[in-house]
Write a protein that holds these residues in place. Structure first.
Motif, PDB file in Angstrom:
ATOM      1  N   LEU A   1      -2.894   4.053   4.165  1.00  0.00           N
ATOM      2  CA  LEU A   1      -2.542   2.742   3.591  1.00  0.00           C
ATOM      3  C   LEU A   1      -3.802   1.887   3.438  1.00  0.00           C
ATOM      4  O   LEU A   1      -3.994   1.206   2.429  1.00  0.00           O
ATOM      5  CB  LEU A   1      -1.501   2.034   4.461  1.00  0.00           C
TER       6      LEU A   1
ATOM      7  N   ALA B   1       0.833  -1.210   0.000  1.00  0.00           N
ATOM      8  CA  ALA B   1       0.000   0.000   0.000  1.00  0.00           C
ATOM      9  C   ALA B   1       0.867   1.259   0.000  1.00  0.00           C
ATOM     10  O   ALA B   1       0.417   2.324  -0.413  1.00  0.00           O
ATOM     11  CB  ALA B   1      -0.928  -0.001   1.210  1.00  0.00           C
ATOM     12  N   ALA B   2       2.119   1.135   0.469  1.00  0.00           N
ATOM     13  CA  ALA B   2       3.011   2.294   0.539  1.00  0.00           C
ATOM     14  C   ALA B   2       3.838   2.454  -0.731  1.00  0.00           C
ATOM     15  O   ALA B   2       4.767   3.253  -0.765  1.00  0.00           O
ATOM     16  CB  ALA B   2       3.949   2.141   1.737  1.00  0.00           C
ATOM     17  N   ARG B   3       3.478   1.713  -1.790  1.00  0.00           N
ATOM     18  CA  ARG B   3       4.335   1.704  -2.978  1.00  0.00           C
ATOM     19  C   ARG B   3       4.454   3.063  -3.656  1.00  0.00           C
ATOM     20  O   ARG B   3       5.366   3.293  -4.438  1.00  0.00           O
ATOM     21  CB  ARG B   3       3.811   0.685  -3.991  1.00  0.00           C
ATOM     22  N   HIS B   4       3.494   3.964  -3.401  1.00  0.00           N
ATOM     23  CA  HIS B   4       3.546   5.249  -4.097  1.00  0.00           C
ATOM     24  C   HIS B   4       4.407   6.282  -3.396  1.00  0.00           C
ATOM     25  O   HIS B   4       4.593   7.364  -3.924  1.00  0.00           O
ATOM     26  CB  HIS B   4       2.130   5.816  -4.245  1.00  0.00           C
ATOM     27  N   ASP B   5       4.859   5.995  -2.204  1.00  0.00           N
ATOM     28  CA  ASP B   5       5.603   7.062  -1.537  1.00  0.00           C
ATOM     29  C   ASP B   5       6.756   6.589  -0.670  1.00  0.00           C
ATOM     30  O   ASP B   5       7.753   7.253  -0.559  1.00  0.00           O
ATOM     31  CB  ASP B   5       4.665   7.920  -0.676  1.00  0.00           C
ATOM     32  N   ARG B   6       6.613   5.419  -0.097  1.00  0.00           N
ATOM     33  CA  ARG B   6       7.521   5.095   1.001  1.00  0.00           C
ATOM     34  C   ARG B   6       8.997   5.218   0.635  1.00  0.00           C
ATOM     35  O   ARG B   6       9.788   5.782   1.361  1.00  0.00           O
ATOM     36  CB  ARG B   6       7.237   3.685   1.500  1.00  0.00           C
TER      37      ARG B   6
ATOM     38  N   ARG C   1      -1.237   7.950   8.632  1.00  0.00           N
ATOM     39  CA  ARG C   1      -0.495   7.091   7.702  1.00  0.00           C
ATOM     40  C   ARG C   1      -1.201   5.737   7.564  1.00  0.00           C
ATOM     41  O   ARG C   1      -1.406   5.237   6.458  1.00  0.00           O
ATOM     42  CB  ARG C   1       0.925   6.912   8.258  1.00  0.00           C
TER      43      ARG C   1
END
Ligand SMILES: Cc1cc2nc3c(=O)[nH]c(=O)nc-3n(C[C@H](O)[C@H](O)[C@H](O)COP(=O)(O)OP(=O)(O)OC[C@H]3O[C@@H](n4cnc5c(N)ncnc54)[C@H](O)[C@@H]3O)c2cc1C
Lengths: 511, 102
Positions: free
Chosen positions: B75, A333-338, B71
């Motif tokens: 998600l 789910a964090a693929r766009h920013d992390r 955050r």
């Protein structure tokens, strides 16, 4: 002639085709459209200024603006989200930035043919919010999903994280209206275009008018292919004690031929070391986690479960350790920013410094990934040995297709922009050239994703394309006789015998 | 989140805001050579690594937790945006590892 003498008649002519609020000449309007997120020497910001920006709302208005520019031989730079990483939307010769963001309407959702037609200023996330009510999705999913827009996706011929299942921008955009550098309007697609997904009639022009970085005109309205919104998502992350095992596992997952397979990603030791500094999922991981892999499936619940079981067996055979449901769900789910935007790195002594993210990307075949990774890290290692301005944030390799032939291969580099003087910039340009050369030496392409028109990499484009580069020059000269469309990009000035005679209002617009 | 009662006391939102309490973070635990933790699942770069180039900002506890919760919400939203459900691999691993009937 002074800049004012050149520009005043242009502005007057633009006021004849647009409302006053669509013509922006203020300093902030221009400075805000002078850069993209890729780090650059900020003390040279003024060199990239446009003279003005316009905000057209229809294809006809875009065409009218381009006609004015062509008449006055003023550069035109198309700009959409401004998130491109190869400076495509950065004006190099001043002129008019055509900001297409206001063209963001959904014109049609065709439920029977499974297409929609949109203005190119729309963002995929916002579009998908509307499509969700019909159980549909437009699955172009770059890491810049929340902020890049359909026109920029066309201008770059973008790459999608889940492209192994759904294809990339070039597969998902069926056709579009396009304003040529002379101001004529053309519809581009396979054959007649429209909602057709395949035609064998005539030349296949669609690919030519995608990925040209705004050098061949401006797309204004696009028809896109839609899919059912997936019922289920499956995104397990696995840990490995060494790179070789993770590499072997990713290859096997990608070659398995599972129909719902949407992608597999390899994180190398440098990436894991980087994540271990700052990332809540990886700080607590034991020291023997040195490389990672993940795979992603989308589809109906039953097909995802069947494919998932098959891929889990493959992962187990390769010694993968499952990282758990929480990390797996959270990381995907964090693929766009992390990974892109921690916005800080480390000096060699370990102190935290504010840094911008830069990603060098290439298309590389599976069998060449380890060698390219070694060479790229050595290049960045040399830079870092000389200065704290650069920090190696590690590499990702993502499958591009469903068979695992080639990977979007990226090295992320933290750059301390505040300290990026001319000397450090020259070192960076040299490193970029070396990075691109390594990809080419291994049979790869300089870019799978962003394009290759920045200083450094662009020098090698003629070598990569061979005779094809000369054809690019011929096409450019034919379609854009006055070199008004995004001049200075892709070495296309070489198409014109007398570069002095082509469009430009100087080195950057008036400050 | 702010209305949940905390261990039998008054709901958090109903409790008075005490500046000193909010500006006294729980004592740090070392999470790694370069990171510390003060709240569960919340990691911070070791402040010793941020005393030359990066100015430190005082954060009230509620704001740290708000950012972390936001955050998590983001998600969660992203999953729902792309698919109706997430299939946990643990379920499928249990299936493939279960002894077969025959
Ligand atoms: C955090 C982050 C993650 C990223 N991840 C990815 C990724 O996973 N995959 C990927 O492909 N890219 C990625 N990118 C790069 C970038 O988002 C893409 O290149 C994207 O396609 C650019 O879209 P944009 O709307 O921002 O275009 P812009 O930056 O505005 O423009 C890009 C180029 O297209 C031209 N252009 C703009 N509009 C038009 C138009 N209407 N007609 C013709 N040409 C036009 C511009 O002149 C420019 O040359 C990432 C960028 C960031 C910052």
């Amino acid at each position: 002639m002074t800049a004012t003498e050149v520009l005043d008649p242009v502005i007057e002519a633009l006021h004849g085709v647009l409302r006053p609020d669509q013509v922006l000449t203020g300093r902030t309007d221009r400075y805000n459209r002078a850069r993209v997120p890729a780090p650059f020497p900020v003390h040279r910001w003024a060199e990239r200024l446009p003279d003005l920006a316009v905000l057209p709302e229809t294809t006809e208005e875009v065409a009218a603006v381009v006609k004015v520019a062509n008449r006055f031989r003023i550069p035109v730079v198309p700009r959409d989200g401004g998130t491109g990483l190869t400076d495509g939307a950065v004006p190099l010769r001043g002129g008019i930035v055509v900001d297409v963001k206001r063209m963001n309407a959904v014109h049609e959702i065709d439920l029977e043919n499974r297409t929609c037609t949109v203005g190119v200023g729309i963002n995929m996330l916002k579009l998908n919010e509307q499509l969700a009510q019909y159980g549909l999705i437009y699955p172009d999913d770059p890491a810049s999903y929340p902020c890049s827009l359909v026109g920029g996706r066309i201008g770059t011929s973008g790459w999608s994280l889940i492209g192994a299942r759904y294809g990339h921008t070039r597969d998902l955009v069926l056709s579009f209206d396009h304003v040529l550098p002379t101001g004529e309007v053309m519809h581009v697609g396979d054959g007649a275009g429209g909602k057709l997904t395949k035609s064998s009639s005539g030349y296949q022009l669609k690919h030519l008018f995608m990925g040209h970085q705004g050098t061949l005109g401006i797309a204004t309205r696009a028809t896109l292919k839609l899919y059912p919104k997936p019922e289920a998502e499956f995104s397990p992350f696995f840990a490995f004690a060494d790179y070789d095992s993770a590499y072997a596992c990713v290859g096997a997952l990608a070659r398995a031929g599972v129909a719902t397979f949407s992608g597999a990603v390899l994180f190398d030791e440098w990436k894991v070391a980087y994540l271990r500094r700052d990332d809540e999922a990886y700080i607590p991981q034991p020291a023997d986690v040195r490389a990672l892999a993940c795979t992603v499936l989308y589809g109906y619940d039953d097909e995802v479960r069947a494919g998932g079981r098959r891929l889990l067996r493959i992962a187990r055979e390769h010694g993968a350790r499952y990282l758990g449901d929480e990390i797996s769900a959270g990381d995907w789910a964090a693929r766009h920013d992390r990974y892109a935007t921690p916005l800080h790195g480390r000096t060699r002594s370990g102190q935290v410094v504010p840094m911008s993210w830069h990603c060098e990307d290439a298309a590389v075949n599976y069998t060449d990934l380890p060698a390219v990774a070694r060479e790229w890290h050595a290049i960045i290692g040399e830079l870092r040995a000389k200065t704290d301005v650069f920090d190696d944030w590690g590499m990702f390799c993502y499958t591009s297709g469903s068979t695992g032939a080639d990977y979007l291969t990226e090295i992320d580099v933290g750059i301390w922009e505040q300290q990026l003087g001319d000397r450090a910039w020259a070192m960076w340009v040299e490193a970029k050239r070396a990075i691109a050369a390594a990809a080419l030496r291994h049979g790869g392409s300089i870019s799978a994703c962003h394009g290759s028109c920045r200083e450094g990499e662009v020098d090698l484009v003629p070598e990569e394309l061979g005779r094809g580069f000369d054809l690019m020059l011929d096409l450019k000269r034919t379609l854009d006789p006055n070199n008004i469309m995004n001049p200075g990009k892709y070495l296309l000035d070489r198409a014109y015998p007398d570069p002095g005679a082509t469009a430009g209002t100087g080195d950057g617009g008036t400050p | 989140m702010s209305a949940e009662p905390e261990s039998g006391g008054a709901p958090r939102a109903a409790r008075p805001y005490r500046y000193a309490e909010q500006h006294t973070p729980p004592p740090p635990q070392r999470a790694s050579e370069v990171a510390i933790t003060r709240f569960e699942h919340v990691f911070e770069v070791d402040p010793r690594l941020m005393d030359v180039w990066v100015a430190q900002q005082a954060f009230p506890n509620w704001d740290t937790l708000r950012i972390m919760h936001a955050r998590a919400d983001h998600l969660e939203w992203m999953h729902r945006h792309f698919a109706a459900t997430v299939v946990p691999a643990s379920e499928l691993i249990a299936e493939i590892e279960a002894p077969t009937a025959d």
